[in-house]
Design a protein around this motif. Structure first.
Motif, PDB file in Angstrom:
ATOM      1  N   UNK A   1       1.946   9.518  -5.798  1.00 22.86           N
ATOM      2  CA  UNK A   1       2.567  10.821  -5.588  1.00 22.86           C
ATOM      3  C   UNK A   1       3.650  11.114  -6.610  1.00 22.86           C
ATOM      4  N   UNK A   2       4.401  10.085  -6.991  1.00 21.22           N
ATOM      5  CA  UNK A   2       5.494  10.267  -7.935  1.00 21.22           C
ATOM      6  C   UNK A   2       4.994  10.689  -9.310  1.00 21.22           C
ATOM      7  N   UNK A   3       3.787  10.275  -9.680  1.00 19.92           N
ATOM      8  CA  UNK A   3       3.215  10.668 -10.963  1.00 19.92           C
ATOM      9  C   UNK A   3       3.087  12.184 -11.046  1.00 19.92           C
TER      10      UNK A   3
ATOM     11  N   UNK B   1       0.838  -1.195   0.000  1.00 21.53           N
ATOM     12  CA  UNK B   1       0.000   0.000   0.000  1.00 21.53           C
ATOM     13  C   UNK B   1       0.877   1.250   0.000  1.00 21.53           C
ATOM     14  N   UNK B   2       1.951   1.248   0.777  1.00 22.57           N
ATOM     15  CA  UNK B   2       2.855   2.397   0.812  1.00 22.57           C
ATOM     16  C   UNK B   2       3.509   2.597  -0.556  1.00 22.57           C
ATOM     17  N   UNK B   3       3.863   1.515  -1.236  1.00 26.21           N
ATOM     18  CA  UNK B   3       4.464   1.625  -2.564  1.00 26.21           C
ATOM     19  C   UNK B   3       3.473   2.209  -3.562  1.00 26.21           C
ATOM     20  N   UNK B   4       2.202   1.824  -3.455  1.00 29.65           N
ATOM     21  CA  UNK B   4       1.172   2.392  -4.338  1.00 29.65           C
ATOM     22  C   UNK B   4       1.013   3.886  -4.077  1.00 29.65           C
TER      23      UNK B   4
END
Length: 99
Positions: free
Chosen positions: A66-68, A58-61
């Motif tokens: 956010x990175x997008x 979930x943290x990676x998602x």
């Protein structure tokens, strides 16, 4: 040795044995068995293990979401900074450099 046990080791072990017997009788009356308790502890450990990896996923998602936005904005800002003026070198209305 008495300091570790908190008293005479033989008496402490006797108290622990009596307490274990009493707790065992109560748990047996409630329908528990040692095998059920061990299985429940294993199931709990498995659920915690699974939850841990679910949290990482979930943290990676969230990171990707956010990175997008963050990385393209950062790239645009860097490009604008490269082609724009350096901070601290803006020219004032009098024609002198600001510091």
């Amino acid at each position: 040795m008495e300091r570790f046990f908190g008293g005479n080791p033989a008496l402490v072990l006797l108290r622990l044995a009596i307490l274990s017997l009493i707790v065992g009788v109560v748990l047996a009356a409630l329908g528990f068995s040692p095998y059920d308790l061990i299985q429940n502890i294993r199931d709990l450990a498995q659920r915690i293990y699974d939850m841990g990896f679910a949290a990482v996923e979930k943290a990676f998602r969230y990171f990707l979401l956010g990175a997008v936005i963050v990385f393209p904005v950062w790239v645009v800002m860097r490009v604008l900074k490269m082609f724009g003026r350096e901070p601290g070198t803006e020219v004032a209305e009098t024609g002198q450099q600001k510091r």
